[in-house]
Design a protein around this motif. Structure first.
Motif, mmCIF file in Angstrom:
data_model
loop_
_atom_site.group_PDB
_atom_site.id
_atom_site.type_symbol
_atom_site.label_atom_id
_atom_site.label_comp_id
_atom_site.label_asym_id
_atom_site.label_seq_id
_atom_site.Cartn_x
_atom_site.Cartn_y
_atom_site.Cartn_z
ATOM 1 N N ARG A 224 1.124 -1.047 0.147
ATOM 2 C CA ARG A 224 -0.405 0.321 -0.225
ATOM 3 C C ARG A 224 1.333 1.638 0.239
ATOM 4 N NH1 ARG A 224 -3.513 -2.464 4.466
ATOM 5 N NH2 ARG A 224 -2.592 -0.725 5.363
ATOM 6 N N HIS A 225 1.746 1.083 0.621
ATOM 7 C CA HIS A 225 2.345 2.331 1.008
ATOM 8 C C HIS A 225 3.658 2.919 -0.749
ATOM 9 C CE1 HIS A 225 6.517 4.521 3.383
ATOM 10 N NE2 HIS A 225 6.202 5.164 2.637
ATOM 11 N N VAL A 226 4.133 1.423 -0.934
ATOM 12 C CA VAL A 226 4.731 1.618 -2.715
ATOM 13 C C VAL A 226 3.324 2.456 -3.363
ATOM 14 C CG1 VAL A 226 5.624 0.685 -4.195
ATOM 15 C CG2 VAL A 226 6.278 -0.105 -2.532
ATOM 16 N N ARG A 227 2.645 1.847 -3.758
ATOM 17 C CA ARG A 227 1.199 2.099 -4.331
ATOM 18 C C ARG A 227 1.216 3.500 -4.470
ATOM 19 N NH1 ARG A 227 -2.816 -0.040 -3.964
ATOM 20 N NH2 ARG A 227 -2.940 -1.624 -2.572
ATOM 21 N N ALA A 228 0.629 3.620 -3.322
ATOM 22 C CA ALA A 228 0.472 5.090 -2.318
ATOM 23 C C ALA A 228 1.366 6.693 -3.020
ATOM 24 C CB ALA A 228 0.172 5.616 -0.710
ATOM 25 N N PHE A 229 2.415 5.986 -3.282
ATOM 26 C CA PHE A 229 3.540 7.157 -3.750
ATOM 27 C C PHE A 229 4.076 7.279 -4.794
ATOM 28 C CE2 PHE A 229 5.204 8.655 1.008
ATOM 29 C CZ PHE A 229 3.821 8.437 1.560
ATOM 30 N N LYS A 245 15.295 3.271 -4.920
ATOM 31 C CA LYS A 245 13.627 3.610 -4.472
ATOM 32 C C LYS A 245 13.155 2.618 -5.179
ATOM 33 C CE LYS A 245 13.272 8.535 -5.707
ATOM 34 N NZ LYS A 245 12.874 9.205 -6.996
ATOM 35 N N ILE A 246 11.900 1.793 -4.632
ATOM 36 C CA ILE A 246 11.804 0.993 -4.823
ATOM 37 C C ILE A 246 9.573 1.058 -5.532
ATOM 38 C CG2 ILE A 246 9.881 -0.946 -3.651
ATOM 39 C CD1 ILE A 246 12.895 -1.183 -3.683
ATOM 40 N N TRP A 247 9.832 1.020 -6.975
ATOM 41 C CA TRP A 247 8.592 1.505 -7.817
ATOM 42 C C TRP A 247 7.816 0.669 -7.782
ATOM 43 C CZ3 TRP A 247 7.956 7.025 -8.758
ATOM 44 C CH2 TRP A 247 9.272 6.780 -8.624
ATOM 45 N N ALA A 248 7.981 -0.818 -7.457
ATOM 46 C CA ALA A 248 6.615 -1.469 -7.801
ATOM 47 C C ALA A 248 7.161 -3.028 -7.134
ATOM 48 C CB ALA A 248 6.258 -1.811 -9.191
ATOM 49 N N GLU A 285 9.556 -5.567 -8.179
ATOM 50 C CA GLU A 285 9.414 -5.794 -9.046
ATOM 51 C C GLU A 285 10.305 -4.273 -9.845
ATOM 52 O OE1 GLU A 285 5.615 -8.949 -9.473
ATOM 53 O OE2 GLU A 285 5.497 -6.688 -9.615
ATOM 54 N N GLU A 286 10.465 -3.629 -8.928
ATOM 55 C CA GLU A 286 11.145 -2.340 -10.414
ATOM 56 C C GLU A 286 10.891 -1.219 -9.192
ATOM 57 O OE1 GLU A 286 9.620 0.709 -13.826
ATOM 58 O OE2 GLU A 286 7.424 -0.336 -11.994
ATOM 59 N N VAL A 287 12.726 -0.750 -10.053
ATOM 60 C CA VAL A 287 13.655 -0.504 -8.876
ATOM 61 C C VAL A 287 14.162 1.442 -9.611
ATOM 62 C CG1 VAL A 287 13.904 -2.356 -7.159
ATOM 63 C CG2 VAL A 287 15.575 -1.662 -9.171
#
Length: 322
Positions: A224-229, A245-248, A285-287
């Motif tokens: 939720r944190h990753v998607r919220a940001f 950075k963690i994108w997904a 999955e994405e960085v």
């Protein structure tokens, strides 16, 4: 034709303004938006989406650094608008401005008030695991997002939605609800109702500290944190002392080794499996490694031996728990 001054800044606001323009029902006397800001890694000075749209239609643009006490505030009052409409403007409106229009000032707020008053309602709705959010049209008062509600409309937050997804849907919802509601405002037939102060919650602007992932949270909370940001302001962690950075990613279940929180316990062709809190696992999955571009984990892992990452631990400073 009623005279309107519109105040807004991001793409959300642009969609609402475009709806007002396309309706051809109102005279947009002026647009008020934030000053041009540096954007991107090269820090290019860039106008807001609302300014770009206004200029395309030849609408006068005002850009006060601070509206209260400014020359632009005097100009707005002298224009004698019938109504002021704000949508993600990003500044407080002084009483002198709120009292200037004949029909008051209306805010298009991106939450189901009284929940999530403040500057980041969509971020918080995703971050806190809400199943729905929506638009509230309110009469503005000096107290933040506390005015009487003119109308509301809701929409679901889907499991993989991020801020960009919800912003786009909310912008359309806000535009349509505003256009549907304005005739009752000008006719004096609206049925506005007060908010329940006991149910008020807040969504202040996101701090830098809140962008950091807390690996002791569960994989669902991290997701939720990753998607919220995403895509703004984005989330990060630290690997070997460098911002990472963690994108997904997503919560994952499986027969993985158990490690300490933040530890990369396994990797696949396109995922890094990280130990999260309460014996859960989060698959990155994405960085975006420090100083590099955003990329899928598969690309990041190209040419890298498994042992270079597996068992490495993402470092975690004492930060916001979310």
């Amino acid at each position: 034709m009623k005279k309107v001054i519109f105040m807004g800044t991001p793409a959300f606001s642009r969609t609402v303004l475009q709806g007002l323009i396309d309706s051809q029902a109102y005279e947009i006397m002026a647009v008020v938006t934030q000053p041009d800001r540096p954007v991107g890694r090269k820090r290019v000075i860039t106008p807001s989406p609302v300014k770009e749209l206004a200029q395309a239609y030849g609408i006068p643009v005002l850009q006060p650094e601070k509206l209260a006490g400014s020359d632009q505030a005097k100009t707005i009052i002298e224009m004698k608008p019938d109504l002021i409409i704000t949508a993600a403007f990003g500044q407080f409106l002084p009483k002198s401005i709120l009292n200037a229009p004949k029909y008051g000032a209306i805010n298009v707020h991106a939450s189901l008030l009284p929940k999530y008053r403040g500057g980041a309602p969509i971020h918080y709705a995703i971050w806190k695991g809400e199943k729905e959010t929506g638009i509230s049209l309110i009469y503005m008062t000096p107290k933040m997002d506390a005015g009487n509600i003119l109308a509301q409309a809701s929409l679901p937050i889907l499991d993989r939605d991020d801020v960009a997804d919800v912003f786009a849907k909310m912008a359309d919802l806000g535009r349509d609800l505003l256009l549907k509601t304005l005739p009752s405002v000008f006719a004096g037939t609206d049925q506005a109702w007060p908010q329940n102060e006991a149910e008020a919650t807040f969504s202040p602007n996101i701090s830098k500290e809140e962008e950091e992932i807390q690996w002791n949270q569960t994989a669902i909370e991290i997701d939720r944190h990753v998607r919220a940001f995403r895509p703004f302001p984005s989330t990060f962690t630290r690997l070997k002392g460098q911002r990472f950075k963690i994108w997904a990613g997503r919560p994952i279940t499986g027969d993985f080794p158990q490690g300490q929180v933040g530890q990369i316990v396994a990797s696949t062709e396109d995922q890094l499996i990280v130990q999260a809190g309460q014996n859960t696992y989060f698959a990155i999955e994405e960085v975006q490694p420090n100083g590099k571009k955003r990329m899928p984990v598969k690309q990041y892992l190209n040419g890298m031996a498994d042992h270079e990452l597996v068992n490495q631990v993402f470092e975690m400073s004492s930060g916001h728990e979310g």
